[in-house]
Scaffold this motif. Structure first.
Motif, PDB file in Angstrom:
ATOM      1  N   GLU A  93      -4.693  -6.905 -11.924  1.00  0.00           N
ATOM      2  CA  GLU A  93      -5.781  -6.307 -11.170  1.00  0.00           C
ATOM      3  C   GLU A  93      -6.578  -7.406 -10.463  1.00  0.00           C
ATOM      4  O   GLU A  93      -6.813  -8.490 -11.010  1.00  0.00           O
ATOM      5  CB  GLU A  93      -6.662  -5.482 -12.085  1.00  0.00           C
ATOM      6  CG  GLU A  93      -5.938  -4.257 -12.627  1.00  0.00           C
ATOM      7  CD  GLU A  93      -6.829  -3.342 -13.449  1.00  0.00           C
ATOM      8  OE1 GLU A  93      -8.018  -3.674 -13.633  1.00  0.00           O
ATOM      9  OE2 GLU A  93      -6.339  -2.288 -13.900  1.00  0.00           O
ATOM     10  N   THR A  94      -6.991  -7.119  -9.246  1.00  0.00           N
ATOM     11  CA  THR A  94      -7.551  -8.139  -8.356  1.00  0.00           C
ATOM     12  C   THR A  94      -8.721  -8.895  -8.967  1.00  0.00           C
ATOM     13  O   THR A  94      -8.772 -10.129  -8.920  1.00  0.00           O
ATOM     14  CB  THR A  94      -7.974  -7.493  -7.027  1.00  0.00           C
ATOM     15  OG1 THR A  94      -6.810  -6.902  -6.411  1.00  0.00           O
ATOM     16  CG2 THR A  94      -8.557  -8.526  -6.075  1.00  0.00           C
ATOM     17  N   ARG A 113      -0.619  -8.358  -2.037  1.00  0.00           N
ATOM     18  CA  ARG A 113      -1.685  -7.435  -2.416  1.00  0.00           C
ATOM     19  C   ARG A 113      -1.104  -6.021  -2.494  1.00  0.00           C
ATOM     20  O   ARG A 113      -0.463  -5.555  -1.548  1.00  0.00           O
ATOM     21  CB  ARG A 113      -2.842  -7.489  -1.411  1.00  0.00           C
ATOM     22  CG  ARG A 113      -3.537  -8.850  -1.371  1.00  0.00           C
ATOM     23  CD  ARG A 113      -4.735  -8.849  -0.431  1.00  0.00           C
ATOM     24  NE  ARG A 113      -5.351 -10.171  -0.364  1.00  0.00           N
ATOM     25  CZ  ARG A 113      -6.269 -10.623  -1.206  1.00  0.00           C
ATOM     26  NH1 ARG A 113      -6.691  -9.828  -2.192  1.00  0.00           N
ATOM     27  NH2 ARG A 113      -6.774 -11.831  -1.082  1.00  0.00           N
ATOM     28  N   ARG A 115      -1.566  -1.799  -4.173  1.00  0.00           N
ATOM     29  CA  ARG A 115      -2.464  -0.752  -4.656  1.00  0.00           C
ATOM     30  C   ARG A 115      -1.676   0.155  -5.602  1.00  0.00           C
ATOM     31  O   ARG A 115      -0.572   0.602  -5.271  1.00  0.00           O
ATOM     32  CB  ARG A 115      -3.024   0.049  -3.494  1.00  0.00           C
ATOM     33  CG  ARG A 115      -3.964   1.193  -3.910  1.00  0.00           C
ATOM     34  CD  ARG A 115      -4.824   1.620  -2.741  1.00  0.00           C
ATOM     35  NE  ARG A 115      -5.805   0.580  -2.407  1.00  0.00           N
ATOM     36  CZ  ARG A 115      -6.401   0.471  -1.225  1.00  0.00           C
ATOM     37  NH1 ARG A 115      -6.120   1.323  -0.256  1.00  0.00           N
ATOM     38  NH2 ARG A 115      -7.283  -0.485  -1.012  1.00  0.00           N
ATOM     39  N   LEU A 254      -0.248  -3.253   0.292  1.00  0.00           N
ATOM     40  CA  LEU A 254      -1.443  -2.954   1.088  1.00  0.00           C
ATOM     41  C   LEU A 254      -1.263  -3.314   2.562  1.00  0.00           C
ATOM     42  O   LEU A 254      -2.005  -2.819   3.419  1.00  0.00           O
ATOM     43  CB  LEU A 254      -2.650  -3.700   0.514  1.00  0.00           C
ATOM     44  CG  LEU A 254      -3.342  -3.010  -0.667  1.00  0.00           C
ATOM     45  CD1 LEU A 254      -4.444  -3.890  -1.225  1.00  0.00           C
ATOM     46  CD2 LEU A 254      -3.904  -1.652  -0.249  1.00  0.00           C
ATOM     47  N   ASN A 260       1.350   3.641   2.522  1.00  0.00           N
ATOM     48  CA  ASN A 260       0.110   4.056   1.881  1.00  0.00           C
ATOM     49  C   ASN A 260      -0.305   5.455   2.332  1.00  0.00           C
ATOM     50  O   ASN A 260      -0.729   6.287   1.518  1.00  0.00           O
ATOM     51  CB  ASN A 260      -1.004   3.052   2.193  1.00  0.00           C
ATOM     52  CG  ASN A 260      -0.935   1.807   1.339  1.00  0.00           C
ATOM     53  OD1 ASN A 260      -1.506   1.762   0.258  1.00  0.00           O
ATOM     54  ND2 ASN A 260      -0.213   0.801   1.795  1.00  0.00           N
ATOM     55  N   PRO A 270      -5.390   6.626  -5.253  1.00  0.00           N
ATOM     56  CA  PRO A 270      -5.558   5.230  -5.672  1.00  0.00           C
ATOM     57  C   PRO A 270      -6.193   5.103  -7.056  1.00  0.00           C
ATOM     58  O   PRO A 270      -7.073   5.878  -7.418  1.00  0.00           O
ATOM     59  CB  PRO A 270      -6.489   4.650  -4.603  1.00  0.00           C
ATOM     60  CG  PRO A 270      -6.417   5.588  -3.443  1.00  0.00           C
ATOM     61  CD  PRO A 270      -6.158   6.941  -4.025  1.00  0.00           C
ATOM     62  N   ASP A 273      -6.605  -1.886  -7.238  1.00  0.00           N
ATOM     63  CA  ASP A 273      -5.868  -2.850  -6.420  1.00  0.00           C
ATOM     64  C   ASP A 273      -5.379  -4.009  -7.279  1.00  0.00           C
ATOM     65  O   ASP A 273      -6.042  -4.425  -8.239  1.00  0.00           O
ATOM     66  CB  ASP A 273      -6.747  -3.381  -5.292  1.00  0.00           C
ATOM     67  CG  ASP A 273      -6.954  -2.359  -4.189  1.00  0.00           C
ATOM     68  OD1 ASP A 273      -6.334  -1.271  -4.260  1.00  0.00           O
ATOM     69  OD2 ASP A 273      -7.735  -2.628  -3.262  1.00  0.00           O
TER      70      ASP A 273
END
Length: 282
Positions: A93-94, A113, A115, A254, A260, A270, A273
């Protein structure tokens, strides 16, 4: 508050099982890799609760599950844990990945990156694309392996290994579906020859803790723009639910607005991210 580590999947599940069961979606990467990991870790709070998990399947390349920024920063103070070169790449996770990377004081680069999406109410495409879904068979292995390599290249990576083995496993387990096109030909003979040609594929992961992840969704460039990916994703989503998945997940790039938007139309929503980073120095 501290990190604990083991090489024993059973010991890891005994320690972190409550968290894994409570948050299967956010821990999907860890759940997928538990049995092949060389090292497994969990973070405990002062009251003994486990609030973070990670796995290491390749030296120097941990994968985070639900890890708080605080736990990530604490992990950065344990460089010897990951071998002589330390962490060379990290995904999760970011917020947690960025906290770890900044705490190391080392230069790093974001390489990917993503999602994470979770299925809400499945909404099949309307109108449905021409054709039908079917289970892949052993005869489809060469085509599916070639497509899997192209899928990796589309993500901006070079395939590091032959994809035949992993594809064969998915097919033998009944977890890969193909979308067959209806013929678009001028004569009946041409239609009979073209009908049934595979034009898209998708897989789902084994059901673990009630969740399964859709992946390897691929349509070759010449067949894109006709809704085949929507058709096969809908079919593989249903297959995952039929296999017992209460939660069906998928990751998107992403940088790809088309995919997406597609998954949102199909009813995926979602969750969080994710970020992959590479460290470029000590």
């Amino acid at each position: 508050m501290t990190w604990h580590f083991t090489e024993d999947p059973a010991a890891f599940r005994a320690a972190a099982g409550a968290l894994l069961s409570a948050e299967p979606a956010r821990n999907t990467g860890v759940l997928t890799l538990v049995d092949t990991a060389g090292r497994l870790g969990w973070w405990t709070e002062p009251d003994g609760r486990v609030t973070g998990v990670l796995v290491v399947t390749e030296p120097g390349k941990p994968v985070f599950g639900t890890v708080t920024p605080e736990a990530a920063r604490a992990l950065a103070s344990l460089p010897d844990l990951f071998g002589g070169e330390g962490v060379t790449a990290l995904r999760g996770e970011t917020a947690a990945v960025e906290a770890f990377a900044e705490a190391t004081g080392r230069p790093w680069t974001a390489t990917f990156r993503m999602r994470l999406f979770r299925l809400g109410t499945l909404t099949p495409p309307d109108p449905a694309p021409a054709g039908r879904a079917r289970l892949a068979t052993a005869a489809d292995v060469p085509l599916a392996a070639a497509w899997a390599r192209e899928f990796v290249r589309d993500l901006g990576e070079e395939p590091g290994e032959d994809c035949t083995g992993p594809v064969t496993k998915r097919i033998s387990d009944g977890r890969m579906l193909l979308w067959e096109a209806e013929a678009e030909a001028e004569t009946e003979t041409e239609a009979e020859e073209a009908d049934g040609r595979p034009v898209s594929m998708a897989c789902f992961s084994p059901v673990t803790e009630g969740q399964s992840r859709v992946h390897l969704v691929y349509t070759p460039p010449a067949a894109r723009g006709r809704g085949y990916a929507a058709g096969v994703t809908t079919a593989v989503t249903r297959a995952a639910r039929d296999a017992g998945a209460a939660q069906v997940l998928l990751f998107t790039d992403l940088a790809n607005p088309t995919s997406n938007a597609l998954y949102r139309r199909l009813g995926y929503r979602p969750v969080t991210d994710h970020l992959t980073v590479a460290f470029t120095g000590r």
